[in-house]
Design an enzyme around this catalytic site. Structure first.
Site, short mmCIF file in Angstrom:
data_model
loop_
_atom_site.label_atom_id
_atom_site.label_comp_id
_atom_site.label_asym_id
_atom_site.label_seq_id
_atom_site.Cartn_x
_atom_site.Cartn_y
_atom_site.Cartn_z
N ARG A 17 -21.28 53.12 -7.55
CA ARG A 17 -20.45 53.12 -6.34
C ARG A 17 -19.30 54.12 -6.49
NH1 ARG A 17 -21.14 48.56 -2.83
NH2 ARG A 17 -19.25 49.36 -1.88
N HIS B 241 -32.84 43.52 -0.95
CA HIS B 241 -31.50 42.99 -0.67
C HIS B 241 -31.58 41.51 -0.38
CE1 HIS B 241 -27.26 42.74 0.27
NE2 HIS B 241 -27.16 43.95 -0.24
N GLU C 50 -36.50 52.27 2.06
CA GLU C 50 -36.37 50.90 1.58
C GLU C 50 -35.86 50.08 2.74
OE1 GLU C 50 -34.90 50.18 -2.33
OE2 GLU C 50 -34.06 48.23 -1.77
N HIS D 84 -26.62 51.05 -8.96
CA HIS D 84 -25.84 51.67 -7.88
C HIS D 84 -24.50 52.11 -8.45
CE1 HIS D 84 -23.98 51.02 -3.57
NE2 HIS D 84 -23.78 52.24 -4.04
N1 PXP Z 1 -31.88 47.56 -2.58
C1 PXP Z 1 -30.77 48.25 -2.27
C2 PXP Z 1 -30.91 49.57 -1.59
C3 PXP Z 1 -29.50 47.75 -2.60
O1 PXP Z 1 -28.40 48.46 -2.28
C4 PXP Z 1 -29.41 46.53 -3.29
C5 PXP Z 1 -28.08 45.98 -3.68
O2 PXP Z 1 -27.44 46.86 -4.54
C6 PXP Z 1 -30.59 45.86 -3.61
C7 PXP Z 1 -31.82 46.39 -3.24
C8 PXP Z 1 -30.59 44.59 -4.38
O3 PXP Z 1 -29.98 43.58 -3.63
P1 PXP Z 1 -29.69 42.20 -4.32
O4 PXP Z 1 -28.71 42.46 -5.43
O5 PXP Z 1 -29.10 41.39 -3.21
O6 PXP Z 1 -30.98 41.66 -4.83
#
Ligand code: PXP
Length: 252
Positions: A49, A198, A155, A47
């Site tokens: 940012r 997530h 997602e 990501h």
């Molecule tokens: N999916 C998305 C769209 C996310 O934004 C994130 C966090 O950046 C994740 C998955 C992964 O989440 P985690 O780091 O909590 O496993």
């Protein structure tokens, strides 16, 4: 439905968080991505940012040059990020909220509130050949809107499910899991490919991995944390094992 393969996307953002704590080059997220690949990751997620708090532009350059598995490039729906994505043309682009006002209460992107703008925003990304995914809550209206604007993938946000589990609020956790299951099937029935992620951990991954419509899980923070204790490759291998085991319909 027979079990389709379930891909694991490893999110390496928090390797960059640790690196950036000292402002140097160590630990290198690209080295982590290669190790995750060797340990069985089917893709790498990063990501970029707007504030560059973890992954940097140079990391994206390096990942695009080095990876042999697909990159899932997470980004906010801004002109700057669109230009970066169009320059790199990663396999997949996942549109995520960064600002509070872009989010639903469950934490996903409020695509229903911003339908027209997002439809125009993702069109060039699709034309460039990127698979466009939208990170949303398990909400029928959000899913229908994502489908209408031309996303190929959604997602589903598993954060609330994982938070309820961690807090021991099992009734709320199970309600959230039921919503995720129902909305996975609904999204699939519209022709969308369904991903989820997530907050997933070894304790929370298996119920989600059992949903037959879910094709990919994206997992980061827990795996990078677990790597401190057992190393990144064993941490990824264990997640892979749990996912595969759940997918075969077995329980532990
Ligand atoms: N999916 C998305 C769209 C996310 O934004 C994130 C966090 O950046 C994740 C998955 C992964 O989440 P985690 O780091 O909590 O496993």
């Amino acid at each position: 439905m027979s079990a389709t393969p379930l891909r694991l996307g490893v999110n390496i953002d928090h390797v960059a968080t640790v690196r950036n704590a000292r402002g140097g080059a160590y630990p290198d997220p690209i080295r982590a991505a290669k190790l995750a690949e060797e340990a069985g990751a089917d893709g790498i997620t990063a990501h970029l940012r707007e504030d560059r708090r973890h992954i940097t532009d140079a990391d994206i350059d390096g990942l695009m040059a080095t990876l042999t598995v697909p990159l899932n490039f997470e980004m906010a729906a801004t002109d700057e990020m669109q230009a970066i994505a169009l320059r790199h043309k990663p396999h997949a682009v996942c549109i995520v909220p960064e600002k509070r006002e872009e989010r639903t209460t469950e934490g996903g992107l409020d695509v229903a509130r911003d339908e027209n703008r997002l439809a125009h925003f993702i069109a060039p990304l699709r034309e460039a050949g990127c698979r466009v995914s939208i990170f949303i809550a398990a909400d029928r209206n959000q899913i229908e809107t994502a489908h209408r604007i031309g996303a190929e993938v959604i997602e589903l946000h598993t954060g609330a499910y994982c938070d309820h589990h961690a807090e021991g609020n099992f009734a709320a956790r199970d309600a959230e899991l039921a919503a995720l299951k129902e909305m996975s099937a609904f999204a699939h029935s519209l022709g969308l490919e369904v991903h989820a992620g997530h907050g997933l951990t070894y304790e929370t991954v298996q119920p989600v991995a059992r949903f037959p419509e879910v094709r990919e899980l994206n997992i980061g923070h827990f795996l990078i944390g677990e790597a401190i204790f057992r190393g990144l490759e064993p941490a990824v291998q264990e997640m892979r094992r749990l996912m595969d085991h759940a997918r075969q319909g077995a329980t532990e």
